[in-house]
Design a protein around this motif. Sequence first.
Motif, PDB file in Angstrom:
ATOM      1  N   THR A  81      -5.883  -3.778   9.964  1.00  0.00           N
ATOM      2  CA  THR A  81      -5.709  -2.422   9.453  1.00  0.00           C
ATOM      3  C   THR A  81      -5.375  -2.438   7.966  1.00  0.00           C
ATOM      4  O   THR A  81      -4.466  -3.144   7.535  1.00  0.00           O
ATOM      5  CB  THR A  81      -4.585  -1.693  10.213  1.00  0.00           C
ATOM      6  OG1 THR A  81      -4.930  -1.621  11.596  1.00  0.00           O
ATOM      7  CG2 THR A  81      -4.385  -0.283   9.674  1.00  0.00           C
ATOM      8  N   ARG A  82      -6.129  -1.647   7.206  1.00  0.00           N
ATOM      9  CA  ARG A  82      -5.862  -1.480   5.780  1.00  0.00           C
ATOM     10  C   ARG A  82      -5.415  -0.045   5.510  1.00  0.00           C
ATOM     11  O   ARG A  82      -5.790   0.890   6.221  1.00  0.00           O
ATOM     12  CB  ARG A  82      -7.109  -1.773   4.953  1.00  0.00           C
ATOM     13  CG  ARG A  82      -7.511  -3.236   4.979  1.00  0.00           C
ATOM     14  CD  ARG A  82      -7.988  -3.692   3.617  1.00  0.00           C
ATOM     15  NE  ARG A  82      -6.934  -3.641   2.613  1.00  0.00           N
ATOM     16  CZ  ARG A  82      -7.145  -3.858   1.309  1.00  0.00           C
ATOM     17  NH1 ARG A  82      -8.369  -4.114   0.872  1.00  0.00           N
ATOM     18  NH2 ARG A  82      -6.149  -3.808   0.450  1.00  0.00           N
ATOM     19  N   THR A  83      -4.625   0.116   4.455  1.00  0.00           N
ATOM     20  CA  THR A  83      -4.155   1.434   4.043  1.00  0.00           C
ATOM     21  C   THR A  83      -4.841   1.817   2.739  1.00  0.00           C
ATOM     22  O   THR A  83      -4.912   1.013   1.805  1.00  0.00           O
ATOM     23  CB  THR A  83      -2.630   1.437   3.853  1.00  0.00           C
ATOM     24  OG1 THR A  83      -2.003   1.071   5.085  1.00  0.00           O
ATOM     25  CG2 THR A  83      -2.140   2.818   3.441  1.00  0.00           C
ATOM     26  N   PHE A  84      -5.332   3.059   2.692  1.00  0.00           N
ATOM     27  CA  PHE A  84      -6.069   3.565   1.536  1.00  0.00           C
ATOM     28  C   PHE A  84      -5.313   4.756   0.956  1.00  0.00           C
ATOM     29  O   PHE A  84      -4.926   5.669   1.688  1.00  0.00           O
ATOM     30  CB  PHE A  84      -7.483   3.980   1.943  1.00  0.00           C
ATOM     31  CG  PHE A  84      -8.308   2.836   2.467  1.00  0.00           C
ATOM     32  CD1 PHE A  84      -9.186   2.162   1.642  1.00  0.00           C
ATOM     33  CD2 PHE A  84      -8.186   2.422   3.788  1.00  0.00           C
ATOM     34  CE1 PHE A  84      -9.940   1.097   2.117  1.00  0.00           C
ATOM     35  CE2 PHE A  84      -8.929   1.359   4.277  1.00  0.00           C
ATOM     36  CZ  PHE A  84      -9.807   0.693   3.437  1.00  0.00           C
ATOM     37  N   ARG A  85      -5.131   4.733  -0.359  1.00  0.00           N
ATOM     38  CA  ARG A  85      -4.372   5.780  -1.042  1.00  0.00           C
ATOM     39  C   ARG A  85      -5.293   6.598  -1.951  1.00  0.00           C
ATOM     40  O   ARG A  85      -6.125   6.047  -2.679  1.00  0.00           O
ATOM     41  CB  ARG A  85      -3.256   5.162  -1.880  1.00  0.00           C
ATOM     42  CG  ARG A  85      -2.441   6.194  -2.679  1.00  0.00           C
ATOM     43  CD  ARG A  85      -1.552   5.552  -3.724  1.00  0.00           C
ATOM     44  NE  ARG A  85      -0.441   4.830  -3.121  1.00  0.00           N
ATOM     45  CZ  ARG A  85      -0.199   3.543  -3.308  1.00  0.00           C
ATOM     46  NH1 ARG A  85      -1.022   2.813  -4.065  1.00  0.00           N
ATOM     47  NH2 ARG A  85       0.841   2.968  -2.745  1.00  0.00           N
ATOM     48  N   SER A  86      -5.112   7.919  -1.918  1.00  0.00           N
ATOM     49  CA  SER A  86      -5.820   8.799  -2.852  1.00  0.00           C
ATOM     50  C   SER A  86      -5.157   8.729  -4.213  1.00  0.00           C
ATOM     51  O   SER A  86      -3.932   8.864  -4.327  1.00  0.00           O
ATOM     52  CB  SER A  86      -5.788  10.239  -2.341  1.00  0.00           C
ATOM     53  OG  SER A  86      -6.135  11.145  -3.371  1.00  0.00           O
ATOM     54  N   SER A  87      -5.961   8.544  -5.255  1.00  0.00           N
ATOM     55  CA  SER A  87      -5.386   8.502  -6.602  1.00  0.00           C
ATOM     56  C   SER A  87      -4.986   9.888  -7.086  1.00  0.00           C
ATOM     57  O   SER A  87      -4.244  10.013  -8.059  1.00  0.00           O
ATOM     58  CB  SER A  87      -6.380   7.881  -7.584  1.00  0.00           C
ATOM     59  OG  SER A  87      -7.433   8.776  -7.888  1.00  0.00           O
ATOM     60  N   THR A  88      -5.456  10.940  -6.421  1.00  0.00           N
ATOM     61  CA  THR A  88      -5.156  12.297  -6.878  1.00  0.00           C
ATOM     62  C   THR A  88      -3.875  12.852  -6.273  1.00  0.00           C
ATOM     63  O   THR A  88      -3.116  13.552  -6.945  1.00  0.00           O
ATOM     64  CB  THR A  88      -6.317  13.250  -6.548  1.00  0.00           C
ATOM     65  OG1 THR A  88      -6.562  13.224  -5.135  1.00  0.00           O
ATOM     66  CG2 THR A  88      -7.583  12.837  -7.282  1.00  0.00           C
ATOM     67  N   THR A  89      -3.613  12.575  -4.996  1.00  0.00           N
ATOM     68  CA  THR A  89      -2.441  13.140  -4.315  1.00  0.00           C
ATOM     69  C   THR A  89      -1.465  12.086  -3.813  1.00  0.00           C
ATOM     70  O   THR A  89      -0.336  12.422  -3.458  1.00  0.00           O
ATOM     71  CB  THR A  89      -2.869  13.984  -3.101  1.00  0.00           C
ATOM     72  OG1 THR A  89      -3.536  13.129  -2.157  1.00  0.00           O
ATOM     73  CG2 THR A  89      -3.802  15.117  -3.512  1.00  0.00           C
ATOM     74  N   GLY A  90      -1.898  10.830  -3.733  1.00  0.00           N
ATOM     75  CA  GLY A  90      -1.058   9.791  -3.156  1.00  0.00           C
ATOM     76  C   GLY A  90      -1.069   9.773  -1.643  1.00  0.00           C
ATOM     77  O   GLY A  90      -0.369   8.962  -1.021  1.00  0.00           O
ATOM     78  N   SER A  91      -1.854  10.654  -1.010  1.00  0.00           N
ATOM     79  CA  SER A  91      -1.910  10.684   0.450  1.00  0.00           C
ATOM     80  C   SER A  91      -2.596   9.426   0.981  1.00  0.00           C
ATOM     81  O   SER A  91      -3.376   8.773   0.278  1.00  0.00           O
ATOM     82  CB  SER A  91      -2.635  11.936   0.936  1.00  0.00           C
ATOM     83  OG  SER A  91      -3.952  12.000   0.421  1.00  0.00           O
TER      84      SER A  91
END
Length: 371
Positions: free
Chosen positions: A314-324
Amino acid sequence: MAAAGGGDVCDSGGDSGVARAGRRLPPHSPSGLVLRTVEMHTGGEPLRVIPRLEAAEEAGAGGMSLLSLRREVAATQDHVRRALMHEPRGHAGMYGAVVVRGGAAAAGVDLAALFLHGAGYSAMCGHAVLALGRFALDYGLVAAPSSPETAVRLRCPCGPVTAFVPWDGRRSGNPVRFHSVPAFAAATDLAIDVPEHGKVVVDIGYGGTFYAFLNAEQLGLDVCSSKTSDLVKAASAVTEAVKKQFKLHHPESEDLAFLYGTILTDGKDAFSEEPTTNICVFADEQVDRSPTGSGVTARIALQHHKGLIQLNQTRTFRSSTTGSLFTGKAETKFGDYNAVIVEVSGEAFYMGTTTFTLEEEDPLKYGFFFK
């Protein structure tokens, strides 16, 4: 012709005079549209759910597939998309979904969906699937939900997906996860000439729709610190260059063989417990506020293809715009070609309901596009 949801979608509740007045529609054209929506977001990316569109139901009753229905709605009902996605009712980042029930398009599933954005129609939308999983349970579209989790069967234009939604017997919850259509690497280490940037190397992955991927450093940018406007301009230039220099092919339908956008990353593709950050620029320079569900799907497929991630890591992906954050993992290999089924997980939330009306004499009744 009306496009409307059920009465419970816009019921304001209560018995006060204010509540009763709130149920009255403002003056509008008797022959005009009344558009009822449920407002949601997933990781900050909006989803305007249209529970019912009569024209789509009527066309779907004629036996159209969902891909064919997508073409029909685009040809005959695009004013609905413009009215709800564009200003003044929407904005440059608005996204929507038309719920389709009945007919061949939704045969064998709990619901089907058409995806709308500022420039047109998509074949897949992961953040929408996560939200629609909750919507399907809370609005009674699943015949026999089960606790603690219910499988919600959806059909997207790209094919069937299944969302898994927490259910306590009264309401849905989070996180929601879904299993993708078969996802695969379409091209790796592809050299592309991009105006003002020179030669860059991209990967192209499919996760229900096609994206180009590259480290933002190749463009002299950083997904975490560069101005969003600079990232958008550069990503859009990559998209246009790839469209001109590489021909896409989908093994099942050429209707799906189009490049939806470019995802700029921080370059952290090898497996790690730490999140990797990206920004997705799609359609007409529209920016996804979430980590992009179909993009996570395609990126996992690329990482697995390159041997950078194993099944069930499992990998975690972060939005650069909201941090979600979304998580993703390759669940299993699929078929004779090197594809994987990807599980994507995230959180979707309700924001309210809206009833939109139109006045026929309004010169901007179907909206205007401003970015």
